[in-house]
Motif scaffolding. Sequence first.
Motif, PDB file in Angstrom:
ATOM      1  N   MET A   1      58.217  38.323  31.272  1.00  0.00           N
ATOM      2  CA  MET A   1      59.548  38.052  30.707  1.00  0.00           C
ATOM      3  C   MET A   1      60.140  39.317  30.087  1.00  0.00           C
ATOM      4  SD  MET A   1      60.253  35.096  31.664  1.00  0.00           S
ATOM      5  CE  MET A   1      61.768  34.876  30.795  1.00  0.00           C
ATOM      6  N   ASP A   2      59.319  40.125  29.433  1.00  0.00           N
ATOM      7  CA  ASP A   2      59.804  41.400  28.883  1.00  0.00           C
ATOM      8  C   ASP A   2      60.287  42.311  30.001  1.00  0.00           C
ATOM      9  OD1 ASP A   2      59.240  40.579  26.299  1.00  0.00           O
ATOM     10  OD2 ASP A   2      57.316  41.656  26.199  1.00  0.00           O
ATOM     11  N   PHE A   3      59.531  42.333  31.104  1.00  0.00           N
ATOM     12  CA  PHE A   3      59.931  43.147  32.255  1.00  0.00           C
ATOM     13  C   PHE A   3      61.245  42.646  32.840  1.00  0.00           C
ATOM     14  CE2 PHE A   3      59.628  43.957  36.919  1.00  0.00           C
ATOM     15  CZ  PHE A   3      59.824  45.329  36.858  1.00  0.00           C
ATOM     16  N   ILE A   4      61.394  41.347  32.956  1.00  0.00           N
ATOM     17  CA  ILE A   4      62.634  40.768  33.489  1.00  0.00           C
ATOM     18  C   ILE A   4      63.814  41.131  32.594  1.00  0.00           C
ATOM     19  CG2 ILE A   4      63.848  38.583  33.902  1.00  0.00           C
ATOM     20  CD1 ILE A   4      61.118  37.468  34.899  1.00  0.00           C
TER      21      ILE A   4
ATOM     22  N   PRO B   1      63.131  43.578  43.977  1.00  0.00           N
ATOM     23  CA  PRO B   1      62.766  42.407  44.792  1.00  0.00           C
ATOM     24  C   PRO B   1      61.398  41.838  44.407  1.00  0.00           C
ATOM     25  CG  PRO B   1      62.582  44.423  46.073  1.00  0.00           C
ATOM     26  CD  PRO B   1      63.217  44.794  44.765  1.00  0.00           C
ATOM     27  N   GLU B   2      60.593  42.638  43.731  1.00  0.00           N
ATOM     28  CA  GLU B   2      59.264  42.170  43.332  1.00  0.00           C
ATOM     29  C   GLU B   2      59.316  41.060  42.283  1.00  0.00           C
ATOM     30  OE1 GLU B   2      60.190  45.534  40.418  1.00  0.00           O
ATOM     31  OE2 GLU B   2      60.642  45.053  42.498  1.00  0.00           O
ATOM     32  N   LEU B   3      60.476  40.827  41.681  1.00  0.00           N
ATOM     33  CA  LEU B   3      60.593  39.776  40.670  1.00  0.00           C
ATOM     34  C   LEU B   3      60.438  38.378  41.257  1.00  0.00           C
ATOM     35  CD1 LEU B   3      63.514  41.078  38.438  1.00  0.00           C
ATOM     36  CD2 LEU B   3      61.087  40.974  37.878  1.00  0.00           C
ATOM     37  N   LYS B   4      60.775  38.228  42.518  1.00  0.00           N
ATOM     38  CA  LYS B   4      60.641  36.906  43.145  1.00  0.00           C
ATOM     39  C   LYS B   4      59.168  36.523  43.200  1.00  0.00           C
ATOM     40  CE  LYS B   4      64.729  37.288  45.947  1.00  0.00           C
ATOM     41  NZ  LYS B   4      65.654  36.281  45.943  1.00  0.00           N
TER      42      LYS B   4
ATOM     43  N   ASN C   1      55.531  33.676  34.572  1.00  0.00           N
ATOM     44  CA  ASN C   1      56.403  33.682  33.410  1.00  0.00           C
ATOM     45  C   ASN C   1      55.649  34.004  32.125  1.00  0.00           C
ATOM     46  OD1 ASN C   1      54.999  31.348  33.136  1.00  0.00           O
ATOM     47  ND2 ASN C   1      56.756  30.002  32.998  1.00  0.00           N
ATOM     48  N   SER C   2      54.734  34.945  32.203  1.00  0.00           N
ATOM     49  CA  SER C   2      54.025  35.376  31.005  1.00  0.00           C
ATOM     50  C   SER C   2      54.980  36.175  30.118  1.00  0.00           C
ATOM     51  CB  SER C   2      52.823  36.247  31.373  1.00  0.00           C
ATOM     52  OG  SER C   2      53.272  37.505  31.858  1.00  0.00           O
TER      53      SER C   2
END
Length: 78
Positions: free
Chosen positions: A35-38, A23-26, A30-31
Amino acid sequence: SPDLNPIENLWKILKAEIDRVHPELKGMGNSNAIMDFIIRCIQEAWETLGPELLNKLVEGMQKRIDIVKAARGWYTKY
């Protein structure tokens, strides 16, 4: 109709799994690091989806087609 395509359901399920586990992605930026983490989160979520789910989505196609035919191309829940 694209709405009948099982991939649409798969994307929805995948997104729900990502939202549930991360949930922390919200609201993240967009570094490149984010993006690598996503991407890692997406890969992780993809690994949780088993072949049973994919088979279920594909096997449900005939039911969807029959419902659309019965509605003569008009609105359905799909």
